[in-house]
Design a protein around this motif. Sequence first.
Motif, mmCIF file in Angstrom:
data_model
loop_
_atom_site.group_PDB
_atom_site.id
_atom_site.type_symbol
_atom_site.label_atom_id
_atom_site.label_comp_id
_atom_site.label_asym_id
_atom_site.label_seq_id
_atom_site.Cartn_x
_atom_site.Cartn_y
_atom_site.Cartn_z
ATOM 1 N N ALA A 1 5.854 9.866 -15.523
ATOM 2 C CA ALA A 1 5.038 10.993 -16.011
ATOM 3 C C ALA A 1 4.138 11.617 -14.190
ATOM 4 O O ALA A 1 3.223 12.186 -14.848
ATOM 5 C CB ALA A 1 4.085 10.498 -16.778
ATOM 6 N N CYS A 2 3.749 11.097 -13.541
ATOM 7 C CA CYS A 2 3.563 11.785 -12.892
ATOM 8 C C CYS A 2 3.893 11.274 -10.880
ATOM 9 O O CYS A 2 2.916 12.251 -10.181
ATOM 10 C CB CYS A 2 1.555 10.681 -12.151
ATOM 11 S SG CYS A 2 2.592 8.703 -11.640
ATOM 12 N N GLY A 3 5.139 11.150 -11.554
ATOM 13 C CA GLY A 3 4.845 11.125 -9.388
ATOM 14 C C GLY A 3 4.458 10.489 -7.974
ATOM 15 O O GLY A 3 4.472 10.783 -6.744
ATOM 16 N N THR A 4 3.811 9.675 -8.672
ATOM 17 C CA THR A 4 3.086 8.512 -7.797
ATOM 18 C C THR A 4 3.344 7.552 -6.899
ATOM 19 O O THR A 4 2.847 6.858 -6.366
ATOM 20 C CB THR A 4 1.523 7.717 -8.731
ATOM 21 O OG1 THR A 4 1.493 7.678 -8.676
ATOM 22 C CG2 THR A 4 0.522 9.581 -8.701
ATOM 23 N N GLY B 1 4.220 16.036 -2.633
ATOM 24 C CA GLY B 1 4.723 16.141 -0.601
ATOM 25 C C GLY B 1 5.786 16.735 -0.976
ATOM 26 O O GLY B 1 6.791 17.321 -2.090
ATOM 27 N N GLU B 2 6.367 16.073 0.189
ATOM 28 C CA GLU B 2 7.895 16.778 0.730
ATOM 29 C C GLU B 2 8.861 16.246 -0.229
ATOM 30 O O GLU B 2 9.049 15.201 0.210
ATOM 31 C CB GLU B 2 8.015 16.948 2.602
ATOM 32 C CG GLU B 2 8.900 17.261 2.480
ATOM 33 C CD GLU B 2 9.692 16.950 4.197
ATOM 34 O OE1 GLU B 2 10.260 17.511 4.692
ATOM 35 O OE2 GLU B 2 8.044 16.222 4.985
ATOM 36 N N ALA C 1 3.336 9.835 3.223
ATOM 37 C CA ALA C 1 1.925 9.455 3.338
ATOM 38 C C ALA C 1 0.908 10.205 2.525
ATOM 39 O O ALA C 1 -0.059 10.063 1.939
ATOM 40 C CB ALA C 1 1.695 10.376 4.906
ATOM 41 N N GLU C 2 1.677 11.265 1.362
ATOM 42 C CA GLU C 2 1.362 11.831 0.542
ATOM 43 C C GLU C 2 2.012 11.237 -0.246
ATOM 44 O O GLU C 2 2.625 11.759 -0.658
ATOM 45 C CB GLU C 2 0.993 13.365 0.586
ATOM 46 C CG GLU C 2 0.472 14.320 -0.133
ATOM 47 C CD GLU C 2 -0.264 15.885 -0.172
ATOM 48 O OE1 GLU C 2 0.152 16.559 -0.966
ATOM 49 O OE2 GLU C 2 0.456 16.349 0.702
ATOM 50 N N PRO D 1 0.750 -1.287 -0.083
ATOM 51 C CA PRO D 1 0.058 -0.030 -0.124
ATOM 52 C C PRO D 1 1.045 1.162 0.300
ATOM 53 O O PRO D 1 1.853 1.861 0.459
ATOM 54 C CB PRO D 1 -1.434 -0.086 0.996
ATOM 55 C CG PRO D 1 -0.099 -0.972 1.833
ATOM 56 C CD PRO D 1 0.749 -2.115 1.252
ATOM 57 N N GLY D 2 0.598 2.260 -0.531
ATOM 58 C CA GLY D 2 1.229 3.395 -0.801
ATOM 59 C C GLY D 2 1.775 3.905 -1.513
ATOM 60 O O GLY D 2 2.124 4.984 -2.053
#
Length: 103
Positions: free
Chosen positions: A45-48, A74-75, A100-101, A34-35
């Motif tokens: 292309a997204c940073g997720t 996010g940080e 977390a983000e 998860p995460g």
Amino acid sequence: MPNVTFILADGRVVTVQAEAGSTAMLAAVTQSVPGIDAECGGSLACGTCHVYRLSGDCGEPSAAECAMLDALTGERRPNSRLSCQIRLDADTEVTLAIPAEQG
């Protein structure tokens, strides 16, 4: 086989084995860590799939990866990486913290 340890945002620790030549993001997604959202599927292309490298050698980020890290909501930290860009060799042992983000 490479081992990747993920420290989740809630403090849980998940260690997965991955295929040599794959990425830390692929290891996380295929083993339901998860995460790691990985919305772009690893195309930078997204940073997720943002993580913080805590230990282990995973090379230096490319200029394109640094540009994507600069665009995160996010940080960003000095040890920020995109897990889609962390290639895993047969002897890779790396520990990554998931923020977390994402994004």
